[in-house]
Design a protein around this motif. Structure first.
Motif, mmCIF file in Angstrom:
data_model
loop_
_atom_site.group_PDB
_atom_site.id
_atom_site.type_symbol
_atom_site.label_atom_id
_atom_site.label_comp_id
_atom_site.label_asym_id
_atom_site.label_seq_id
_atom_site.Cartn_x
_atom_site.Cartn_y
_atom_site.Cartn_z
ATOM 1 N N SER A 56 -30.431 -8.463 15.632
ATOM 2 C CA SER A 56 -31.445 -7.878 16.788
ATOM 3 C C SER A 56 -31.472 -8.678 18.023
ATOM 4 C CB SER A 56 -33.111 -7.917 16.280
ATOM 5 O OG SER A 56 -33.688 -7.744 17.097
ATOM 6 N N LEU A 57 -31.000 -10.081 18.059
ATOM 7 C CA LEU A 57 -31.044 -10.680 19.089
ATOM 8 C C LEU A 57 -29.832 -10.564 19.940
ATOM 9 C CD1 LEU A 57 -32.589 -14.230 17.794
ATOM 10 C CD2 LEU A 57 -33.608 -12.687 19.432
ATOM 11 N N LEU A 58 -28.704 -10.060 19.500
ATOM 12 C CA LEU A 58 -27.415 -10.130 19.898
ATOM 13 C C LEU A 58 -27.021 -8.662 20.177
ATOM 14 C CD1 LEU A 58 -25.964 -12.997 17.760
ATOM 15 C CD2 LEU A 58 -26.571 -13.321 20.196
ATOM 16 N N GLY A 59 -27.819 -7.615 20.227
ATOM 17 C CA GLY A 59 -27.308 -6.415 20.464
ATOM 18 C C GLY A 59 -28.392 -5.189 20.238
ATOM 19 N N GLU A 60 -29.104 -5.305 19.009
ATOM 20 C CA GLU A 60 -29.627 -4.100 18.467
ATOM 21 C C GLU A 60 -30.817 -3.998 19.467
ATOM 22 O OE1 GLU A 60 -28.416 -4.157 13.755
ATOM 23 O OE2 GLU A 60 -30.579 -4.543 14.369
ATOM 24 N N ARG A 61 -31.817 -4.835 19.734
ATOM 25 C CA ARG A 61 -32.637 -4.665 20.729
ATOM 26 C C ARG A 61 -32.456 -4.238 22.067
ATOM 27 N NH1 ARG A 61 -37.779 -3.064 21.599
ATOM 28 N NH2 ARG A 61 -39.103 -4.231 22.883
ATOM 29 N N VAL A 62 -31.273 -4.718 22.434
ATOM 30 C CA VAL A 62 -30.666 -4.357 23.621
ATOM 31 C C VAL A 62 -30.486 -2.776 23.735
ATOM 32 C CG1 VAL A 62 -28.642 -4.512 25.386
ATOM 33 C CG2 VAL A 62 -29.735 -6.534 24.388
ATOM 34 N N LEU A 63 -29.864 -2.359 22.707
ATOM 35 C CA LEU A 63 -29.440 -0.890 22.767
ATOM 36 C C LEU A 63 -30.765 0.017 22.768
ATOM 37 C CD1 LEU A 63 -26.782 -0.902 19.970
ATOM 38 C CD2 LEU A 63 -26.530 -0.702 22.223
ATOM 39 N N GLN A 64 -31.857 -0.552 22.128
ATOM 40 C CA GLN A 64 -33.280 0.144 21.993
ATOM 41 C C GLN A 64 -33.755 0.141 23.248
ATOM 42 O OE1 GLN A 64 -36.389 -1.978 19.604
ATOM 43 N NE2 GLN A 64 -37.022 -0.007 19.073
ATOM 44 N N VAL A 65 -33.916 -0.847 24.184
ATOM 45 C CA VAL A 65 -34.627 -0.973 25.245
ATOM 46 C C VAL A 65 -33.855 -0.198 26.062
ATOM 47 C CG1 VAL A 65 -35.264 -2.481 27.154
ATOM 48 C CG2 VAL A 65 -35.880 -3.229 24.554
ATOM 49 N N PHE A 66 -32.843 0.120 26.335
ATOM 50 C CA PHE A 66 -31.970 0.427 27.385
ATOM 51 C C PHE A 66 -31.928 2.039 27.055
ATOM 52 C CE2 PHE A 66 -31.452 -3.950 28.517
ATOM 53 C CZ PHE A 66 -31.321 -4.057 30.206
ATOM 54 N N GLY A 67 -31.996 2.209 25.906
ATOM 55 C CA GLY A 67 -31.653 3.800 25.352
ATOM 56 C C GLY A 67 -30.394 4.183 25.312
#
Length: 348
Positions: free
Chosen positions: A301-312
């Protein structure tokens, strides 16, 4: 892994680092996606330069997933133009960047009324993407408190209060202007600012925050070691702040990790430049988190998954270097720089 906050230099700053070199070292460290910041020289504030940067990055390393933030200025027409470009070229242009305080590149929009105006223009342009914020309130900075021979004094010159006040400002100004996008607070360095962001999330605001490896592995006393060159904006904080942010990271209260990778020449660092290389530090932080019990779900989550979610962005697997390879990888990454602030990290 994804690093959504880097400064890859090049162009007039090629002596610090080239796009090709930065991408090569990032890939060596296990990072296959980068979001580049706009305070390049010249800055990424107009269409022609943004298109050139995207093409230069493609040529430098076609295997890297490369994106950039377009910079916001004090000119209404420029704001509308980069909003149009961001909509047109997303996800290559991944979002917009607002420097609410001056940092490297002097792109700061430090006047409060101007900040209000920018959010108003973004609302008028119906921009609903991400605005990344460098949050330090200029009126609360005290340059006279800094001794360039002792980087620990940088924290006195740019105190916690400046970050907290700016976070509060950005949340209020954007809401009052009717901004419907997502605010991301970069390189968080204080728990009070985190608390304000958590309060906003509970009220339904679209807001996120990230920490850097240096802010959760080092404290302001480490900056006394001249060999580390540990001057950055915002600065390293007290041990109390550092340990609390590390705990918050392990508790899942922070959205993601970003390196704020920002190399300089040794001569620039000795002259007081802010910013340090970050890719090897990311590996050392992952190692430290694993040693403290962080599970794979949190790390992904911290190293990519949350980024993908927030930026669509489309969901994809996030690969994290295996534990038994982290030490050798971090050493390789350190050796890629003739000067690297992380070479002598003391893991806590």
């Amino acid at each position: 892994m994804i690093d959504p906050h880097v400064h890859l230099r090049d162009w007039r700053q090629a002596a610090k680092e080239t796009l090709s070199h930065g991408m090569e070292v990032a890939l060596e460290a296990g990072i296959d996606e980068l979001f580049d910041m706009p305070n390049t020289d010249p800055p990424l504030t107009e269409r022609s330069l943004i298109l050139k940067r995207l093409e230069d990055a493609r040529v430098a390393n076609p295997t890297m997933r490369y994106h950039l933030f377009a910079g916001l200025s004090a000119d209404r027409d420029q704001v509308f133009a980069v909003v149009h470009l961001a909509k047109q070229l997303f996800p290559q242009v991944i979002g917009l960047k607002l420097f609410a305080g001056h940092s490297t590149g002097n792109m700061g929009l430090v006047d409060e009324q101007l900040q209000r105006s920018v959010y108003g223009w973004l609302a008028q342009a119906d921009y609903q993407g991400v605005v990344a914020i460098h949050a330090e309130k200029e009126s609360l900075l005290h340059g006279e408190r800094e001794d360039l021979k002792d980087a620990s004094t940088h924290s006195l010159a740019r105190p916690v209060e400046a970050e907290v006040a700016s976070v509060v400002d950005q949340l209020r100004f954007s809401e009052e202007a009717g901004f419907k996008g997502h605010l991301h607070v970069c390189h968080l360095s204080s728990t009070e600012a985190l608390h304000r962001i958590e309060q906003a999330k509970k009220k339904g605001r679209r807001v996120s925050c990230a920490v850097t490896p240096h802010h959760v592995l080092l404290n302001m006393l480490d900056a006394k070691d001249a060999a580390l060159g540990a001057r950055m904006n915002p600065p390293l904080r007290s041990e109390t702040e550092r340990s609390a942010l590390f705990a918050a990271l392990l508790e899942g209260r922070i959205d993601w990790i970003e390196t704020d990778h920002a190399p300089h020449t040794l001569a620039d660092k000795l002259a007081g430049a802010s910013g340090i290389p970050g890719f090897s530090g990311l590996l050392l932080l992952v190692k430290a988190m694993i040693e403290r019990g962080a599970d794979e779900k949190l790390l992904r989550s911290l190293l990519g998954e949350r980024v993908l979610q927030v930026f669509g962005l489309p969901s994809r697997p996030i690969s994290i270097p295996a534990y038994d390879t982290l030490c050798s990888l971090s050493q390789t990454a350190c050796e890629a720089y003739p000067y690297d602030s992380y070479a002598n990290f003391r893991l806590r």
